[in-house]
Design a protein around this motif. Structure first.
Motif, PDB file in Angstrom:
ATOM      1  N   ASP A  26       0.836  -1.204   0.000  1.00 23.52           N
ATOM      2  CA  ASP A  26       0.000   0.000   0.000  1.00 23.52           C
ATOM      3  C   ASP A  26       0.874   1.258   0.000  1.00 23.52           C
ATOM      4  OD1 ASP A  26      -2.563   1.438   0.259  1.00 23.52           O
ATOM      5  OD2 ASP A  26      -1.830   1.919   2.278  1.00 23.52           O
ATOM      6  N   TYR A  27       1.923   1.260   0.801  1.00 21.51           N
ATOM      7  CA  TYR A  27       2.828   2.407   0.858  1.00 21.51           C
ATOM      8  C   TYR A  27       3.481   2.638  -0.511  1.00 21.51           C
ATOM      9  CZ  TYR A  27       6.306   5.672   2.554  1.00 21.51           C
ATOM     10  OH  TYR A  27       7.067   6.797   2.742  1.00 21.51           O
ATOM     11  N   MET A  28       3.905   1.551  -1.152  1.00 20.42           N
ATOM     12  CA  MET A  28       4.532   1.659  -2.469  1.00 20.42           C
ATOM     13  C   MET A  28       3.562   2.299  -3.470  1.00 20.42           C
ATOM     14  SD  MET A  28       6.370  -2.066  -2.327  1.00 20.42           S
ATOM     15  CE  MET A  28       7.290  -2.102  -3.858  1.00 20.42           C
ATOM     16  N   ASP A  29       2.310   1.874  -3.433  1.00 20.34           N
ATOM     17  CA  ASP A  29       1.302   2.435  -4.339  1.00 20.34           C
ATOM     18  C   ASP A  29       1.056   3.913  -4.069  1.00 20.34           C
ATOM     19  OD1 ASP A  29       0.679   0.223  -5.959  1.00 20.34           O
ATOM     20  OD2 ASP A  29      -0.763  -0.558  -4.505  1.00 20.34           O
ATOM     21  N   ARG A  30       0.967   4.272  -2.805  1.00 18.38           N
ATOM     22  CA  ARG A  30       0.633   5.657  -2.427  1.00 18.38           C
ATOM     23  C   ARG A  30       1.801   6.627  -2.574  1.00 18.38           C
ATOM     24  NH1 ARG A  30       0.045   6.306   2.602  1.00 18.38           N
ATOM     25  NH2 ARG A  30       0.527   4.231   3.321  1.00 18.38           N
ATOM     26  N   ASN A  31       3.015   6.106  -2.635  1.00 21.11           N
ATOM     27  CA  ASN A  31       4.185   6.984  -2.592  1.00 21.11           C
ATOM     28  C   ASN A  31       5.101   6.892  -3.815  1.00 21.11           C
ATOM     29  OD1 ASN A  31       4.225   8.390   0.201  1.00 21.11           O
ATOM     30  ND2 ASN A  31       3.555   6.289   0.578  1.00 21.11           N
ATOM     31  N   GLY A  32       4.547   6.481  -4.924  1.00 18.43           N
ATOM     32  CA  GLY A  32       5.262   6.597  -6.189  1.00 18.43           C
ATOM     33  C   GLY A  32       6.352   5.588  -6.478  1.00 18.43           C
ATOM     34  N   ARG A  37      11.936   7.408 -10.148  1.00 15.68           N
ATOM     35  CA  ARG A  37      13.195   7.251 -10.869  1.00 15.68           C
ATOM     36  C   ARG A  37      14.304   6.955  -9.867  1.00 15.68           C
ATOM     37  NH1 ARG A  37      10.163  11.275 -13.152  1.00 15.68           N
ATOM     38  NH2 ARG A  37      10.268  11.540 -15.407  1.00 15.68           N
ATOM     39  N   CYS A  38      15.349   6.288 -10.333  1.00 14.81           N
ATOM     40  CA  CYS A  38      16.569   6.202  -9.533  1.00 14.81           C
ATOM     41  C   CYS A  38      17.393   7.440  -9.880  1.00 14.81           C
ATOM     42  CB  CYS A  38      17.343   4.933  -9.856  1.00 14.81           C
ATOM     43  SG  CYS A  38      16.550   3.416  -9.278  1.00 14.81           S
ATOM     44  N   GLY A  47      11.574   3.814 -13.380  1.00 20.09           N
ATOM     45  CA  GLY A  47      12.910   3.227 -13.266  1.00 20.09           C
ATOM     46  C   GLY A  47      13.184   2.536 -11.938  1.00 20.09           C
ATOM     47  N   LEU A  48      12.628   3.065 -10.857  1.00 17.48           N
ATOM     48  CA  LEU A  48      12.840   2.457  -9.541  1.00 17.48           C
ATOM     49  C   LEU A  48      12.254   1.044  -9.495  1.00 17.48           C
ATOM     50  CD1 LEU A  48      13.759   2.531  -6.589  1.00 17.48           C
ATOM     51  CD2 LEU A  48      11.653   3.791  -6.052  1.00 17.48           C
ATOM     52  N   ALA A  49      11.044   0.894 -10.014  1.00 23.53           N
ATOM     53  CA  ALA A  49      10.414  -0.429 -10.033  1.00 23.53           C
ATOM     54  C   ALA A  49      11.165  -1.369 -10.975  1.00 23.53           C
ATOM     55  CB  ALA A  49       8.945  -0.312 -10.448  1.00 23.53           C
ATOM     56  N   ASP A  50      11.540  -0.874 -12.155  1.00 23.02           N
ATOM     57  CA  ASP A  50      12.308  -1.709 -13.088  1.00 23.02           C
ATOM     58  C   ASP A  50      13.608  -2.170 -12.435  1.00 23.02           C
ATOM     59  OD1 ASP A  50      10.409  -1.415 -15.092  1.00 23.02           O
ATOM     60  OD2 ASP A  50      11.609  -0.005 -16.284  1.00 23.02           O
ATOM     61  N   HIS A  51      14.301  -1.242 -11.802  1.00 25.11           N
ATOM     62  CA  HIS A  51      15.566  -1.572 -11.136  1.00 25.11           C
ATOM     63  C   HIS A  51      15.353  -2.627 -10.054  1.00 25.11           C
ATOM     64  CE1 HIS A  51      19.354  -1.244  -9.035  1.00 25.11           C
ATOM     65  NE2 HIS A  51      18.762  -0.738  -7.962  1.00 25.11           N
ATOM     66  N   SER A  52      14.335  -2.458  -9.237  1.00 21.20           N
ATOM     67  CA  SER A  52      14.073  -3.409  -8.151  1.00 21.20           C
ATOM     68  C   SER A  52      13.776  -4.794  -8.705  1.00 21.20           C
ATOM     69  CB  SER A  52      12.912  -2.915  -7.290  1.00 21.20           C
ATOM     70  OG  SER A  52      13.261  -1.688  -6.691  1.00 21.20           O
ATOM     71  N   LYS A  85      13.360   5.075  -1.480  1.00 21.57           N
ATOM     72  CA  LYS A  85      13.434   5.965  -2.635  1.00 21.57           C
ATOM     73  C   LYS A  85      12.064   6.260  -3.240  1.00 21.57           C
ATOM     74  CE  LYS A  85      18.174   4.902  -3.883  1.00 21.57           C
ATOM     75  NZ  LYS A  85      19.060   4.420  -4.947  1.00 21.57           N
ATOM     76  N   CYS A  86      10.996   5.752  -2.625  1.00 19.96           N
ATOM     77  CA  CYS A  86       9.649   6.104  -3.076  1.00 19.96           C
ATOM     78  C   CYS A  86       9.539   7.625  -3.131  1.00 19.96           C
ATOM     79  CB  CYS A  86       8.587   5.588  -2.105  1.00 19.96           C
ATOM     80  SG  CYS A  86       8.361   3.816  -2.093  1.00 19.96           S
ATOM     81  N   SER A  87       8.968   8.159  -4.170  1.00 21.31           N
ATOM     82  CA  SER A  87       8.765   9.607  -4.342  1.00 21.31           C
ATOM     83  C   SER A  87      10.056  10.404  -4.226  1.00 21.31           C
ATOM     84  CB  SER A  87       7.753  10.134  -3.311  1.00 21.31           C
ATOM     85  OG  SER A  87       6.517   9.533  -3.507  1.00 21.31           O
ATOM     86  N   GLY A  88      11.169   9.784  -4.550  1.00 21.68           N
ATOM     87  CA  GLY A  88      12.441  10.502  -4.493  1.00 21.68           C
ATOM     88  C   GLY A  88      12.853  10.898  -3.092  1.00 21.68           C
TER      89      GLY A  88
END
Length: 166
Positions: A26-32, A37-38, A47-52, A85-88
């Motif tokens: 839920d936090y991941m969804d709410r916070n980008g 981006r990384c 990019g953050l999700a792709d990287h993970s 790194k959610c939401s930078g």
């Protein structure tokens, strides 16, 4: 493509059946997390999700044949190593420490090895080698995530350079 990566990450995290994982999702969804981006590589939206996801895939390959590795623990470590790194929110050093603190605050209990892998995934920063850093140095999950993170980062730099994002 973003939804595809999101689905893979969410399905993998849910498959761990860990207490607190829904709070994390839920936090991941709410916070980008899925649009973030990384800051040095994978500098594009999503990019953050792709990287993970790439880190998890590389870690799976690196650990293939290691019967002492629990796939659920590896998923937690690899997919959540850059959680803060959610939401930078975290663009500079110390993000391993912030990530484990945030995961704990959301109710996700990490084993000692998971904690060490996420906390020290960047390597052994610091001037002194205390007992915790020494344990991290020998933690298999940290070794796999660290190496996989480096592999994915190089791929990200290459993608960024080819696409002109560098």
């Amino acid at each position: 493509m973003m939804n595809d990566v999101r689905t893979k990450i969410v399905d993998t995290l849910r498959a761990t059946q860990r207490e607190g994982i829904e709070n994390v999702i839920d936090y991941m969804d709410r916070n980008g997390f899925y649009i973030g981006r990384c800051h040095k590589h994978h500098r594009y939206q999503g990019g953050l999700a792709d990287h993970s996801w790439e880190v998890f895939q590389h870690a799976l390959l690196l650990s293939k044949g290691d019967n002492d590795i629990d796939k659920d623990s590896l998923a937690i470590c690899a997919l959540l190593h850059d959680f803060c790194k959610c939401s930078g929110m975290c663009q500079y050093g110390g993000h391993g420490r912030r990530s484990v603190r945030m995961l704990n605050d959301l109710g996700l209990h990490l084993s000692e090895e998971e904690f060490l892998a996420i906390r020290y995934h960047m390597g052994q920063h610091g001037r002194t080698m205390d007992a915790q850093r020494l344990k991290a140095l020998n933690c298999k999950y940290r070794k796999y995530v660290h190496k996989a993170d480096n592999m994915s980062s190089v791929l990200g730099w290459s993608k960024d350079f080819i696409s002109g994002r560098k």
